[in-house]
Design a protein around this motif. Sequence first.
Motif, PDB file in Angstrom:
ATOM      1  N   HIS A  93       0.851  -1.190   0.000  1.00  0.00           N
ATOM      2  CA  HIS A  93       0.000   0.000   0.000  1.00  0.00           C
ATOM      3  C   HIS A  93       0.892   1.247   0.000  1.00  0.00           C
ATOM      4  O   HIS A  93       1.824   1.353   0.797  1.00  0.00           O
ATOM      5  CB  HIS A  93      -0.919   0.009   1.230  1.00  0.00           C
ATOM      6  N   ASN A 123      -7.198   4.551   0.043  1.00  0.00           N
ATOM      7  CA  ASN A 123      -6.417   4.712  -1.180  1.00  0.00           C
ATOM      8  C   ASN A 123      -6.028   6.163  -1.399  1.00  0.00           C
ATOM      9  O   ASN A 123      -6.652   7.074  -0.866  1.00  0.00           O
ATOM     10  CB  ASN A 123      -7.215   4.208  -2.384  1.00  0.00           C
ATOM     11  N   SER A 166       1.040   7.312  -7.600  1.00  0.00           N
ATOM     12  CA  SER A 166      -0.109   6.778  -8.348  1.00  0.00           C
ATOM     13  C   SER A 166       0.208   5.386  -8.892  1.00  0.00           C
ATOM     14  O   SER A 166      -0.645   4.497  -8.892  1.00  0.00           O
ATOM     15  CB  SER A 166      -0.471   7.700  -9.509  1.00  0.00           C
ATOM     16  N   GLN A 205      -0.011   2.964  -6.111  1.00  0.00           N
ATOM     17  CA  GLN A 205      -1.422   2.701  -5.804  1.00  0.00           C
ATOM     18  C   GLN A 205      -1.996   1.699  -6.814  1.00  0.00           C
ATOM     19  O   GLN A 205      -2.713   0.780  -6.444  1.00  0.00           O
ATOM     20  CB  GLN A 205      -2.234   3.992  -5.819  1.00  0.00           C
ATOM     21  N   ASN A 210      -3.530  -1.941  -6.081  1.00  0.00           N
ATOM     22  CA  ASN A 210      -4.874  -2.335  -6.513  1.00  0.00           C
ATOM     23  C   ASN A 210      -4.844  -3.631  -7.314  1.00  0.00           C
ATOM     24  O   ASN A 210      -5.726  -4.485  -7.160  1.00  0.00           O
ATOM     25  CB  ASN A 210      -5.519  -1.224  -7.343  1.00  0.00           C
TER      26      ASN A 210
END
Length: 162
Positions: free
Chosen positions: A12, A51, A72, A75, A79
Motif C-alpha cells: 500500500h 487509497n 499513483s 497505488q 490495486n
Amino acid sequence: MKSNLLKYKGIHPGIILDRELKKRSIKERPFALSIGEHPQTLNKITAGKRNITVGLALKIERTLKLAEGTISLLQTYHNIEKEKKKKIQSPDMSIIRNIIFWDTDVKQIDWQKQSRAVIERIFEKGNDDEKEEITRFYGSAKVNNIISTTERKPMRIQSKSK
C-alpha cells in the motif's frame, strides 16, 4: 525512490509514504496541513486503510520532490495485487448456483470472514457438486469442524387451538 519502485510493488502506497515521512523526520499532521489535506485522511492513508487519489498523489510528490506518478503507480500496483488476491480467495462460482445466496449480492461476500455462514448454507441447500467445491475451497478440516458444531434448531410447529 524511483529505483526502488519494483521493490515496493504491491505494498500500500500509504505505508511507503509513512516510511518516507519518518525517514525525512517529517511529522504527519503538519505535512497533511501543508498539502491542504485533513490530518485524519492522511492518517488513514499511512495506515493503509484508504487509497490515494491521483490529485493527492500529485500534491505529495510535488511537496516531497518525488518523480511525478510514483505514488499513483504504487497505488495501481497495490490495486492489482488486491484484485489478484480477491480472485484467488473465492470458490469457483461456475459450480455454485447464485440462487443459494438469494438474499445477498454474491460479489459482496467476504469468503473468509463469512466462511461459517457460507458453509452452513451450502451444506443445507446445496447439491453434491456445490458441497464438493466448498470443501475444496475451505478444506475438509474446516468444513467438518463447522458442520459438526452447527446447531440444528428443531422446526416449531404451531398448534391451532381455539
